[in-house]
Design a protein around this motif. Sequence first.
Motif, PDB file in Angstrom:
ATOM      1  N   HIS A 164       0.818  -1.220   0.000  1.00 49.15           N
ATOM      2  CA  HIS A 164       0.000   0.000   0.000  1.00 49.15           C
ATOM      3  C   HIS A 164       0.849   1.268   0.000  1.00 49.15           C
ATOM      4  CE1 HIS A 164      -3.452  -2.581   0.594  1.00 49.15           C
ATOM      5  NE2 HIS A 164      -2.872  -3.112   1.656  1.00 49.15           N
ATOM      6  N   LEU A 165       2.056   1.162  -0.564  1.00 47.68           N
ATOM      7  CA  LEU A 165       2.931   2.310  -0.747  1.00 47.68           C
ATOM      8  C   LEU A 165       3.120   2.540  -2.243  1.00 47.68           C
ATOM      9  CD1 LEU A 165       5.638   1.416   1.934  1.00 47.68           C
ATOM     10  CD2 LEU A 165       3.758   3.059   2.180  1.00 47.68           C
ATOM     11  N   LEU A 166       3.776   3.656  -2.583  1.00 51.24           N
ATOM     12  CA  LEU A 166       4.064   3.936  -3.983  1.00 51.24           C
ATOM     13  C   LEU A 166       4.821   2.762  -4.598  1.00 51.24           C
ATOM     14  CD1 LEU A 166       4.252   5.869  -6.449  1.00 51.24           C
ATOM     15  CD2 LEU A 166       6.372   6.761  -5.416  1.00 51.24           C
ATOM     16  N   LEU A 167       4.375   2.317  -5.760  1.00 44.18           N
ATOM     17  CA  LEU A 167       5.059   1.224  -6.451  1.00 44.18           C
ATOM     18  C   LEU A 167       6.524   1.584  -6.666  1.00 44.18           C
ATOM     19  CD1 LEU A 167       2.311   0.457  -9.092  1.00 44.18           C
ATOM     20  CD2 LEU A 167       3.273  -1.263  -7.545  1.00 44.18           C
ATOM     21  N   TYR A 168       7.420   0.691  -6.239  1.00 42.38           N
ATOM     22  CA  TYR A 168       8.847   0.918  -6.446  1.00 42.38           C
ATOM     23  C   TYR A 168       9.414  -0.255  -7.232  1.00 42.38           C
ATOM     24  CZ  TYR A 168      13.796   1.557  -5.738  1.00 42.38           C
ATOM     25  OH  TYR A 168      15.137   1.710  -5.958  1.00 42.38           O
ATOM     26  N   ALA A 169      10.204   0.045  -8.283  1.00 44.87           N
ATOM     27  CA  ALA A 169      10.718  -0.996  -9.181  1.00 44.87           C
ATOM     28  C   ALA A 169       9.570  -1.939  -9.546  1.00 44.87           C
ATOM     29  CB  ALA A 169      11.872  -1.756  -8.536  1.00 44.87           C
ATOM     30  N   PRO A 170       8.480  -1.399 -10.118  1.00 40.08           N
ATOM     31  CA  PRO A 170       7.280  -2.210 -10.339  1.00 40.08           C
ATOM     32  C   PRO A 170       7.510  -3.356 -11.315  1.00 40.08           C
ATOM     33  CG  PRO A 170       7.118  -0.140 -11.537  1.00 40.08           C
ATOM     34  CD  PRO A 170       8.335  -0.031 -10.655  1.00 40.08           C
ATOM     35  N   VAL A 171       6.811  -4.456 -11.057  1.00 37.56           N
ATOM     36  CA  VAL A 171       6.791  -5.589 -11.974  1.00 37.56           C
ATOM     37  C   VAL A 171       5.339  -5.835 -12.363  1.00 37.56           C
ATOM     38  CG1 VAL A 171       8.880  -6.657 -11.056  1.00 37.56           C
ATOM     39  CG2 VAL A 171       6.668  -7.267 -10.084  1.00 37.56           C
ATOM     40  N   ARG A 172       5.161  -6.335 -13.583  1.00 35.90           N
ATOM     41  CA  ARG A 172       3.821  -6.627 -14.087  1.00 35.90           C
ATOM     42  C   ARG A 172       3.691  -8.136 -14.263  1.00 35.90           C
ATOM     43  NH1 ARG A 172       0.060  -3.427 -16.476  1.00 35.90           N
ATOM     44  NH2 ARG A 172       1.586  -1.730 -16.672  1.00 35.90           N
ATOM     45  N   THR A 173       2.656  -8.713 -13.682  1.00 38.86           N
ATOM     46  CA  THR A 173       2.449 -10.148 -13.788  1.00 38.86           C
ATOM     47  C   THR A 173       1.840 -10.497 -15.141  1.00 38.86           C
ATOM     48  OG1 THR A 173       0.200 -10.120 -12.891  1.00 38.86           O
ATOM     49  CG2 THR A 173       2.017 -10.239 -11.298  1.00 38.86           C
ATOM     50  N   GLU A 174       1.897 -11.773 -15.476  1.00 34.65           N
ATOM     51  CA  GLU A 174       1.299 -12.236 -16.727  1.00 34.65           C
ATOM     52  C   GLU A 174      -0.213 -12.047 -16.721  1.00 34.65           C
ATOM     53  OE1 GLU A 174       2.679 -16.223 -16.717  1.00 34.65           O
ATOM     54  OE2 GLU A 174       4.604 -15.752 -17.675  1.00 34.65           O
ATOM     55  N   CYS A 175      -0.804 -11.958 -15.520  1.00 36.49           N
ATOM     56  CA  CYS A 175      -2.244 -11.708 -15.413  1.00 36.49           C
ATOM     57  C   CYS A 175      -2.537 -10.218 -15.275  1.00 36.49           C
ATOM     58  CB  CYS A 175      -2.841 -12.501 -14.252  1.00 36.49           C
ATOM     59  SG  CYS A 175      -1.894 -12.437 -12.719  1.00 36.49           S
ATOM     60  N   ASN A 176      -1.507  -9.373 -15.568  1.00 37.17           N
ATOM     61  CA  ASN A 176      -1.639  -7.919 -15.698  1.00 37.17           C
ATOM     62  C   ASN A 176      -1.898  -7.203 -14.376  1.00 37.17           C
ATOM     63  OD1 ASN A 176      -1.339  -5.791 -17.541  1.00 37.17           O
ATOM     64  ND2 ASN A 176      -3.547  -5.457 -17.624  1.00 37.17           N
ATOM     65  N   HIS A 177      -1.282  -7.680 -13.291  1.00 33.48           N
ATOM     66  CA  HIS A 177      -1.323  -6.959 -12.027  1.00 33.48           C
ATOM     67  C   HIS A 177       0.048  -6.342 -11.766  1.00 33.48           C
ATOM     68  CE1 HIS A 177      -4.810  -9.754 -11.226  1.00 33.48           C
ATOM     69  NE2 HIS A 177      -5.326  -8.572 -10.939  1.00 33.48           N
ATOM     70  N   LEU A 178       0.059  -5.213 -11.068  1.00 33.78           N
ATOM     71  CA  LEU A 178       1.293  -4.488 -10.771  1.00 33.78           C
ATOM     72  C   LEU A 178       1.614  -4.579  -9.288  1.00 33.78           C
ATOM     73  CD1 LEU A 178       0.604  -1.313 -12.926  1.00 33.78           C
ATOM     74  CD2 LEU A 178       2.478  -2.930 -13.292  1.00 33.78           C
ATOM     75  N   LEU A 179       2.902  -4.869  -8.992  1.00 35.12           N
ATOM     76  CA  LEU A 179       3.374  -4.936  -7.615  1.00 35.12           C
ATOM     77  C   LEU A 179       4.801  -4.408  -7.565  1.00 35.12           C
ATOM     78  CD1 LEU A 179       1.993  -7.968  -8.419  1.00 35.12           C
ATOM     79  CD2 LEU A 179       2.107  -8.181  -5.949  1.00 35.12           C
ATOM     80  N   CYS A 180       5.261  -4.055  -6.364  1.00 36.85           N
ATOM     81  CA  CYS A 180       6.684  -3.785  -6.180  1.00 36.85           C
ATOM     82  C   CYS A 180       7.453  -5.090  -6.408  1.00 36.85           C
ATOM     83  CB  CYS A 180       6.973  -3.294  -4.765  1.00 36.85           C
ATOM     84  SG  CYS A 180       6.132  -1.778  -4.285  1.00 36.85           S
ATOM     85  N   ALA A 181       8.659  -4.997  -6.955  1.00 35.74           N
ATOM     86  CA  ALA A 181       9.458  -6.200  -7.183  1.00 35.74           C
ATOM     87  C   ALA A 181       9.707  -6.943  -5.878  1.00 35.74           C
ATOM     88  CB  ALA A 181      10.783  -5.834  -7.846  1.00 35.74           C
ATOM     89  N   SER A 182      10.012  -6.205  -4.806  1.00 37.28           N
ATOM     90  CA  SER A 182      10.292  -6.858  -3.526  1.00 37.28           C
ATOM     91  C   SER A 182       9.042  -7.517  -2.960  1.00 37.28           C
ATOM     92  CB  SER A 182      10.853  -5.844  -2.526  1.00 37.28           C
ATOM     93  OG  SER A 182       9.925  -4.790  -2.307  1.00 37.28           O
TER      94      SER A 182
END
Length: 274
Positions: free
Chosen positions: A21-39
């Motif tokens: 719930h913080l600003l996305l940092y070094a974001p990664v995109r999943t194959e199902c098109n969701h965004l998360l921080c890499a960590s």
Amino acid sequence: MTSPAPAPETVAHDDLCPICHLLLYAPVRTECNHLLCASCMAQWADASTLTRITPSSLDMDLSAFDPNYDPTPDLEAGCPMCRTLTAAVPDRKLAGFLEARYPAAYAERRVEEETARGSRVGEDGVQGMMILIGNRHRAERGGDEGPNKHNWTFFVRVSRPDIVKEIRVNLHPTFRPPRVVLTEPPFEVRCLGWGTFTIEAELVLNEPYGWVKDGMGSRSQSLELSWMLDFEGRGKQGRVRAKVKKLDGDADHPIDVDARASPVNLPHMDHQHV
């Protein structure tokens, strides 16, 4: 006259990581098109691991990867948003956009990630390891002396050889010796024989690292892989995306240490089928 302090940056809801719930940092995109921080993706992937072997070109080599490549975002795990088995790749375009839109907040996130949580590779978290396993092959005609023979080399390549203690290789019982231990790269066994069989390889990590092996988060210093020799053409190769974690002081997840003796310790080994 002192300049007024800049107004605090308000981060849009769509730019927040759904895990921390913080600003996305070094974001990664999943194959199902969701965004998360890499960590966050790496920490979520801590709950499970995959050790299945995916076919790969025999010409692929770890040297072909970017030396700064971090395989952690490529780890496969159930998506924390939809539970679909997925992998994730860095979204560098989005990272640049977020850093430009929220320079102060992104700088704070960088400090937080690199100090409190560790870097994106994660010295104290889950790390990815790429493994290439397979065999090269060359047929040798037997002529008048007997049937054709197969000159083959079994190999294991890892993206983190610095944390691999040894690789234990179990051959067919007709080989002498049938079990060898490879202690340094290149991890390979060269043999001359007549038929195919399954080779069992056990990858053992240096302490304090351990493999993350199942959905319960259990850890072990050894990971077992099986490879069926292939005598078609030049041979074949497969790729495994596995996970390791540094286990210093991790009392909640003790390491399962395999104490079986290692009968032969050699950098590499040449065998003759008997």
